[in-house]
Write an enzyme that holds these catalytic residues in place. Structure first.
Site, PDB file in Angstrom:
ATOM      1  N   TYR A  50      -5.732 -23.593  10.025  1.00 43.02           N
ATOM      2  CA  TYR A  50      -5.046 -24.913   9.676  1.00 43.02           C
ATOM      3  C   TYR A  50      -3.681 -24.865   9.039  1.00 43.02           C
ATOM      4  CZ  TYR A  50      -8.642 -27.334  12.050  1.00 43.02           C
ATOM      5  OH  TYR A  50      -9.753 -27.891  13.327  1.00 43.02           O
TER       6      TYR A  50
ATOM      7  N   ARG B 249       0.929  -1.285  -0.058  1.00 43.85           N
ATOM      8  CA  ARG B 249       0.103  -0.167   0.033  1.00 43.85           C
ATOM      9  C   ARG B 249       0.918   1.374  -0.115  1.00 43.85           C
ATOM     10  NH1 ARG B 249      -2.163  -3.707   3.499  1.00 43.85           N
ATOM     11  NH2 ARG B 249      -4.403  -4.322   2.862  1.00 43.85           N
TER      12      ARG B 249
ATOM     13  N   ARG C 277      -1.782  -2.354  -6.843  1.00 46.73           N
ATOM     14  CA  ARG C 277      -1.768  -3.757  -6.139  1.00 46.73           C
ATOM     15  C   ARG C 277      -2.807  -4.647  -7.003  1.00 46.73           C
ATOM     16  NH1 ARG C 277      -1.047  -4.343  -0.785  1.00 46.73           N
ATOM     17  NH2 ARG C 277      -3.387  -4.950  -0.248  1.00 46.73           N
TER      18      ARG C 277
ATOM     19  N   LYS D 154      -2.798  -2.007   7.827  1.00 44.56           N
ATOM     20  CA  LYS D 154      -4.093  -2.218   7.839  1.00 44.56           C
ATOM     21  C   LYS D 154      -4.887  -3.276   8.668  1.00 44.56           C
ATOM     22  CE  LYS D 154      -8.259  -1.813   4.830  1.00 44.56           C
ATOM     23  NZ  LYS D 154      -8.828  -1.966   3.265  1.00 44.56           N
TER      24      LYS D 154
ATOM     25  N   HIS E 208      -3.224  -9.626   2.458  1.00 47.02           N
ATOM     26  CA  HIS E 208      -4.719  -9.794   2.780  1.00 47.02           C
ATOM     27  C   HIS E 208      -5.037 -10.857   3.903  1.00 47.02           C
ATOM     28  CE1 HIS E 208      -6.101  -8.050  -1.300  1.00 47.02           C
ATOM     29  NE2 HIS E 208      -5.646  -7.032  -0.455  1.00 47.02           N
TER      30      HIS E 208
ATOM     31  N   HIS F 163      -2.666   3.151  -5.192  1.00 48.32           N
ATOM     32  CA  HIS F 163      -3.255   1.957  -4.473  1.00 48.32           C
ATOM     33  C   HIS F 163      -3.690   0.745  -5.743  1.00 48.32           C
ATOM     34  CE1 HIS F 163      -5.067  -0.280  -1.169  1.00 48.32           C
ATOM     35  NE2 HIS F 163      -5.870  -0.759  -2.072  1.00 48.32           N
TER      36      HIS F 163
END
Length: 417
Positions: free
Chosen positions: A375, A249, A342, A276, A365, A339
């Site tokens: 897991y 970012r 991305r 973020k 993310h 931005h």
């Protein structure tokens, strides 16, 4: 003429000695001194109101003199004559004085706002705190700072928000959220009983649009133009290239500190407080990114904390809109944003069938499937390094103007242009 003859004298009260049990020295009309075994002498008024007996404390002798006690007694008798309970009336008077003092010291919008900032700022990212302070100082403080918070009306708040919305709809939504928190804090502090902040519906619904992103073809044109213009401030050029190469970012790049960078290991650790999602982010640095950072290190004085110090104040990072302004200057304002780089990265690797997990880890993310994320603890570090190096090679091809090719990937993490 006083219907209650006064029988006590100050000398009698002073001369009274304590006994094993408390005893009374009666004056008149229910007023008396209660002499305690420990020697304290307390003024009390015994009364009846609506057939119910009551007892009022009027202070301690000698702090409250005989004359003072008789005056207080007389005032209480007047209240009883009107059917008013003197103890309750005195309590309400004290509360009223306390409330007036609270409003005098803490009751202005500016004072409540400062308390609210202190109470809520610890859990926020520094960049969020700076943005919040900036927006409040610009659009709320000029209107309300010195106003008693109890006197501010919903109509005034709505009008102020509408004025900001005409200029900056997103800022208006932020301000409404701040106001709600500030007035809720005022309620919790006992300054007001109701929250006058208008509901969300007074503002237009957010037009939820994704950041525009450059296609690979436009990205190549943008990069070639970025390289061709020699009047661009070199640190700004490097910042933009790092946004492209790292898929990070804009704020993560422009706010980066040298302490986060390890050039020998070719890696960058963005701390949780600057992310973020509130989680630290490991960024493998491509050869091209390392080369840019080595060049930047020679340009930025050693004493500077930030990779991209603000030109007016080196103790702060680069201005928030510098990279947006650069894209506008080069003629790409409608086609993409910093931005949006991305999205260009993600679109490219998704199009050629690269691993979604690796792409999402590169973008920092939060996994959508929480059960799977619980897991799957693999960090995909080697795969991320491969992917970002492949992306840097692709970016080099685009900068040179070579045709862009999108072959099937040889693995789920590695791909070329």
């Amino acid at each position: 003429m006083d219907p209650y003859p006064q029988v006590l004298t100050t000398l009698q009260i002073k001369s009274a000695k304590p006994a094993e049990r408390a005893f009374k020295l009666a004056d008149a009309g229910g007023l008396f001194v209660l002499v305690q075994p420990n020697g304290s002498k307390l003024w009390r008024y015994k009364f009846r109101l609506d057939g119910v007996e009551g007892l009022q404390a009027l202070g301690a002798f000698p702090e409250v003199t005989l004359a003072d006690a008789r005056h207080a007694h007389a005032e209480s008798r007047k209240l009883i004559a009107k059917g008013i309970h003197p103890v309750q009336a005195r309590r309400e008077e004290r509360e009223s004085r306390a409330q007036e003092e609270l409003h005098r010291v803490k009751g202005s919008f500016g004072a409540v706002c400062a308390d609210w900032k202190t109470a809520t700022g610890a859990d926020l990212r520094p960049a969020t705190v700076l943005q919040r302070n900036r927006e409040i100082e610009k659009d709320l403080s000029p209107h309300f700072k010195d106003r008693p918070i109890s006197k501010i009306t919903r109509l005034e708040l709505t009008t102020a928000l509408k004025e900001v919305e005409a200029r900056a709809p997103e800022v208006a939504r932020n301000l409404r959220n701040y106001l709600w928190g500030i007035f809720e804090h005022a309620i919790d502090s006992g300054l007001i009983a109701d929250n006058p902040v208008p509901p969300v519906r007074v503002l237009r619904k957010r037009n939820q649009e994704n950041h525009p992103a450059l296609s690979l073809e436009l990205l190549g044109k943008f990069l070639r133009k970025l390289d061709a213009i020699d009047t661009i401030y070199e640190q700004t050029r490097i910042a933009m290239l790092l946004v492209v190469l790292t898929a990070c970012r804009k704020a993560e790049v422009t706010g980066a500190k040298w302490s986060e960078i390890d050039l020998k290991a070719a890696e960058w650790e963005v701390p949780a407080e600057r992310m973020k999602a509130g989680r630290a982010h490991w960024v493998p640095l491509s050869r091209q990114a390392v080369k840019l950072l080595q060049k930047l290190r020679a340009l930025v004085p050693e004493e500077n904390v930030y990779l991209f110090p603000n030109r007016l104040d080196p103790d702060r990072p680069m201005a928030n809109r510098s990279l947006n302004a650069l894209m506008e200057r080069l003629g790409f304002s409608g086609d993409g944003t910093p931005h949006g780089m991305r999205a260009t990265f993600s679109t490219h690797f998704n199009a050629i069938g690269a691993s979604i997990d690796v792409i999402e880890h590169c973008l920092a993310h939060v996994p959508g499937n929480r059960v799977r994320a619980a897991y799957n603890r693999h960090g995909y570090r080697a795969e991320r390094r491969e992917m970002l190096q492949a992306w840097a090679t692709c970016v080099d091809q685009l900068r040179s103007g070579l045709p862009s090719k999108v072959p099937a990937p040889s693995s789920k993490s590695k791909a070329n242009c």
